[in-house]
Design an enzyme around this catalytic site. Structure first.
Site, PDB file in Angstrom:
ATOM      1  N   ASP A 281      30.972  74.620 -38.386  1.00 37.71           N
ATOM      2  CA  ASP A 281      30.032  75.788 -38.835  1.00 37.71           C
ATOM      3  C   ASP A 281      29.315  75.517 -39.505  1.00 37.71           C
ATOM      4  O   ASP A 281      28.944  74.563 -40.132  1.00 37.71           O
ATOM      5  CB  ASP A 281      30.676  77.219 -38.923  1.00 37.71           C
ATOM      6  CG  ASP A 281      31.112  78.354 -39.376  1.00 37.71           C
ATOM      7  OD1 ASP A 281      29.814  77.906 -39.080  1.00 37.71           O
ATOM      8  OD2 ASP A 281      31.620  78.746 -39.782  1.00 37.71           O
TER       9      ASP A 281
ATOM     10  N   ASP B  60      36.381  79.781 -30.470  1.00 35.46           N
ATOM     11  CA  ASP B  60      37.549  78.972 -31.285  1.00 35.46           C
ATOM     12  C   ASP B  60      38.219  79.990 -31.996  1.00 35.46           C
ATOM     13  O   ASP B  60      37.991  80.867 -32.136  1.00 35.46           O
ATOM     14  CB  ASP B  60      35.981  78.575 -32.597  1.00 35.46           C
ATOM     15  CG  ASP B  60      35.641  78.532 -33.768  1.00 35.46           C
ATOM     16  OD1 ASP B  60      36.505  78.854 -34.290  1.00 35.46           O
ATOM     17  OD2 ASP B  60      34.402  79.436 -33.208  1.00 35.46           O
TER      18      ASP B  60
END
Length: 369
Positions: free
Chosen positions: A89, A261
């Site tokens: 991320d 996720d």
């Protein structure tokens, strides 16, 4: 990277991503390893569960251990002993989740959750760090608005996300890593559409749906996903950021999403809750005290092959960390197995039946909650 859609069932897609550290079949669930580890698990545990790709976080790794330490190991894979693909991320989610001192077009000044010091992050720094980490999939730096933001605030965040996406792509100079764009727009269909069109006009290896599943009603989550997917290309993977409950994943797969996720499976495991094919199971509950059953009879994980519900209940009752470890092993195995079943059902044309069962047992709370 390469992405191929092999088969569809309605909007559900069976595909494969070819990344630098290996191939990943989709739809796929990615266990979250924020600090270069999935809590309580070793890389071998993840490999034995069949995890093909995991997620780690740029912002937290930038703070500790710091980029220079990871560079000493020649990248994140060597640092954490994981040989398969990694997605990182960008730090954009921390725009929403952490205390901020200032946010403007130049970037964000955060208050460090470690020592309270000021930390500056912008698209260029995020790309530099992710390239140094060597993750297979990197994410653009985006502005994720808070859940209670009004229309004008979300519009500003959406426009900033576009500008930051342009800067992210310009700064992303590497050959062996993929870069995904992130669509924002909150719960406003026109802003979702605008963001999707803006991001696809730039051109990325894949597209994420960001800023959802952060407190809004489930119906809005699904509606905004549908709006977003409508404007995403068919030949690129679609990633719903932060969606991790079984019933939500099945709903999103049915709407054309490929990647997921969440810390949900590991977090609830540490609090004594298992995911099973019959719904959630609370191992702390007293009715498990004398149960000789495994956590889930359909599961072949290390936990289910070797221990009873009674034993795991005892571990939680006595505050032993092994209980958390065993349930974390099980929950990750369950999620990986669930995604295998999803892929098989798309291949065989039985996805609707699988979805109906999973949504039914999890939407109703499951058994033994």
């Amino acid at each position: 990277m390469e992405f191929e859609v092999k088969k569809t069932f309605g909007k559900a897609r069976l595909g494969v991503m070819k990344l630098h550290h290996g191939a990943v079949e989709t739809p796929v669930f990615m266990p979250v390893g924020t600090n270069a580890n999935v809590k309580l698990l070793t890389p071998r545990d993840l490999e034995e569960a069949g995890a093909e790709i995991i997620l780690s976080n740029t912002f937290h790794l930038m703070l500790k251990p710091g980029v220079e330490i990871i560079k000493l190991h020649r990248g994140l894979h060597n640092f954490m002993g994981w040989k398969r693909p990694i997605l990182t991320d960008s730090g954009g989610f921390q725009v929403f989740s952490l205390p901020k001192i200032r946010i403007d077009d130049e970037g964000v000044v955060f208050r460090s959750p470690i020592d309270g010091s000021k930390v500056f992050l912008n698209p260029e720094i995020s790309m530099e760090v992710q390239i140094a980490l060597g993750s297979d999939i990197c994410m653009v730096f985006d502005h994720c608005p808070v859940p209670d933001a009004d229309y004008e605030e979300v519009k500003e965040a959406t426009e900033r996300t576009y500008r930051w996406a342009l800067r992210s792509k310009k700064a992303f100079k590497t050959e062996n890593q993929a870069l995904f764009g992130i669509v924002q727009g909150g719960i406003y269909p026109d802003l979702r559409r605008e963001s999707a069109l803006q991001l696809t006009s730039i051109g990325f290896d894949g597209y994420a749906i960001g800023g959802l599943s952060i407190g809004e009603e489930r119906s809005l989550t699904l509606e905004m996903t549908e709006v977003t997917v409508e404007f995403l290309p068919e030949d690129k993977p679609r990633y719903f950021m932060g969606g991790g409950s079984p019933e939500l994943i099945l709903e999103l797969v049915d709407r054309g999403v490929d990647m997921f996720d969440s810390v949900f499976p590991t977090r609830i495991a540490r609090h004594g809750t298992a995911l099973t094919w019959n719904g959630k199971l609370n191992l702390k509950a007293s009715y498990n005290k004398r149960s000789l059953e495994p956590v889930d009879e359909r599961c072949g994980c290390y936990t289910c092959k070797n221990f009873t519900r009674s034993y795991i209940h005892h571990l939680f009752d006595r505050g032993e960390v092994l209980g958390q470890i065993l349930l974390t092993i099980h929950n990750i195995n369950f999620m990986i197995s669930l995604m295998k079943e999803v892929r098989r059902s798309i291949e065989s044309g039985t996805f609707k039946e699988l979805k109906s069962k999973v949504v039914e047992v999890y939407s109703s709370g499951g058994v033994n909650v």
